[in-house]
Design a protein around this motif. Structure first.
Motif, PDB file in Angstrom:
ATOM      1  N   GLY A   1       0.785  -1.224   0.000  1.00  0.00           N
ATOM      2  CA  GLY A   1       0.000   0.000   0.000  1.00  0.00           C
ATOM      3  C   GLY A   1       0.816   1.273   0.000  1.00  0.00           C
ATOM      4  N   PHE A   2       2.127   1.165  -0.214  1.00  0.00           N
ATOM      5  CA  PHE A   2       2.982   2.351  -0.232  1.00  0.00           C
ATOM      6  C   PHE A   2       3.013   3.009  -1.610  1.00  0.00           C
ATOM      7  CE2 PHE A   2       5.154  -0.344   3.102  1.00  0.00           C
ATOM      8  CZ  PHE A   2       4.544   0.309   4.161  1.00  0.00           C
ATOM      9  N   LEU A   3       2.559   2.287  -2.629  1.00  0.00           N
ATOM     10  CA  LEU A   3       2.376   2.830  -3.970  1.00  0.00           C
ATOM     11  C   LEU A   3       0.958   2.509  -4.426  1.00  0.00           C
ATOM     12  CD1 LEU A   3       5.690   1.741  -5.781  1.00  0.00           C
ATOM     13  CD2 LEU A   3       5.092   4.057  -5.032  1.00  0.00           C
ATOM     14  N   ALA A   4       0.405   3.363  -5.277  1.00  0.00           N
ATOM     15  CA  ALA A   4      -0.941   3.134  -5.814  1.00  0.00           C
ATOM     16  C   ALA A   4      -0.837   2.696  -7.272  1.00  0.00           C
ATOM     17  CB  ALA A   4      -1.777   4.403  -5.711  1.00  0.00           C
ATOM     18  N   PRO A   5      -1.493   1.611  -7.651  1.00  0.00           N
ATOM     19  CA  PRO A   5      -1.424   1.151  -9.041  1.00  0.00           C
ATOM     20  C   PRO A   5      -2.237   2.037  -9.974  1.00  0.00           C
ATOM     21  CG  PRO A   5      -2.997  -0.176  -7.826  1.00  0.00           C
ATOM     22  CD  PRO A   5      -2.354   0.748  -6.822  1.00  0.00           C
ATOM     23  N   GLU A   6      -1.906   1.975 -11.254  1.00  0.00           N
ATOM     24  CA  GLU A   6      -2.690   2.698 -12.257  1.00  0.00           C
ATOM     25  C   GLU A   6      -4.006   1.980 -12.534  1.00  0.00           C
ATOM     26  OE1 GLU A   6      -0.151   3.011 -15.626  1.00  0.00           O
ATOM     27  OE2 GLU A   6       1.329   4.262 -14.598  1.00  0.00           O
ATOM     28  N   SER A   7      -3.971   0.654 -12.475  1.00  0.00           N
ATOM     29  CA  SER A   7      -5.182  -0.140 -12.696  1.00  0.00           C
ATOM     30  C   SER A   7      -4.963  -1.515 -12.086  1.00  0.00           C
ATOM     31  CB  SER A   7      -5.492  -0.263 -14.192  1.00  0.00           C
ATOM     32  OG  SER A   7      -4.430  -0.921 -14.869  1.00  0.00           O
ATOM     33  N   GLY A   8      -6.006  -2.332 -12.123  1.00  0.00           N
ATOM     34  CA  GLY A   8      -5.922  -3.666 -11.554  1.00  0.00           C
ATOM     35  C   GLY A   8      -6.399  -3.696 -10.115  1.00  0.00           C
TER      36      GLY A   8
END
Length: 204
Positions: free
Chosen positions: A49-56
Motif C-alpha cells: 500500500g505504499f504505492l498506488a497502481p494505475e489499474s488492476g
C-alpha cells in the motif's frame, strides 16, 4: 488467498508499465525473480500500500485491499533497509510488531524474549539499532514482521548477507510461518533461499 489481478504501474520515466498478475494460496511462498530494476521491490510496495497502481486490483480472501491504508492491510513487510526505529531499543522495535502502543502482557513480552533467543539476539534486547551489526538489524526486522502475525508476509532479500548458520535458523522460522498458513512473497537472488522456501516462482 492473495490474488493480484492485472496490477499495472509505471514510474514517470518508464515507457512500458509493469503488469503483475498471479495468485498465491495460504501457506504457499511465491518467489519473484528478476534483475535489479525489474519491479520486485515495486511489487512489494504496491501490495503493502505504499504505492498506488494505475489499474488492476489486489484481493485477499475475495476482498479488495486498494482502498485500505498500509496499516489496515493484512500484510507485513521486510524490506532491505530494515525500517527500524533508531531511537528505540531492540525489544521495543520487536514489540511494536505485537502491539503498536506497546501495551504488552507478560506472556507477550516473554514471547519477544524467546523470539530474540530464537534468532540469536539473546542479551541484546536493550541495545539501540545503531549498536547492532547489519545482520543483527536484519534479524530484528524479520522477527518483528513475524511477530505481527499477519496472514501475508512480503520478504525483500530478507536473508542477504547473513552467515550460513543464521540463514538456516531464519529459514526454519519462515517455514514455520508457512506451516501456519501465512502467504509469502519472496524476492531473493539466493538460489538456496528460493529452493527451501518457495513453492513456485515467477519471473519479471
Amino acid at each position: 488467498m492473495l490474488d493480484i489481478r492485472r496490477l499495472t504501474f509505471a514510474y514517470s520515466s518508464q515507457a512500458t508499465p509493469w503488469v503483475f498478475d498471479f495468485k498465491v494460496e495460504p501457506g504457499q511462498c511465491l518467489a519473484i525473480q528478476g534483475p535489479s530494476g525489474s519491479g520486485k521491490s515495486t511489487l512489494m510496495n504496491l501490495i503493502a500500500g505504499f504505492l498506488a497502481p494505475e489499474s488492476g486490483d489486489i484481493r485477499f480472501n475475495g476482498q479488495s485491499l486498494l482502498a485500505a491504508a498500509p496499516w489496515d492491510r493484512p500484510v507485513t513487510s521486510v524490506f532491505q533497509d530494515h525500517n527500524l526505529f533508531e531511537h528505540l531499543d531492540v525489544k521495543t522495535n520487536v514489540g511494536l510488531g505485537v502491539h503498536p502502543g506497546m501495551k504488552l502482557s507478560s506472556t507477550q513480552m516473554n514471547s519477544i524474549i524467546h523470539g530474540l533467543q530464537r534468532v540469536g539476539l539473546a542479551g541484546l534486547e536493550n541495545r539501540l539499532p545503531s549498536e547492532l551489526s547489519g545482520g543483527q538489524r536484519q534479524r530484528v526486522a524479520l522477527l518483528r514482521a513475524v511477530m505481527r502475525s499477519q496472514p501475508v508476509l512480503l520478504l525483500d532479500e530478507p536473508l542477504t548477507g547473513l552467515d550460513s548458520a543464521t540463514r538456516t535458523q531464519l529459514r526454519d522460522l519462515l517455514l514455520e510461518q508457512k506451516s501456519r498458513g501465512v502467504t509469502m512473497i519472496l524476492a531473493s537472488h539466493d538460489d538456496e533461499d528460493r529452493h527451501v522456501l518457495a513453492d513456485a516462482s515467477w519471473s519479471l
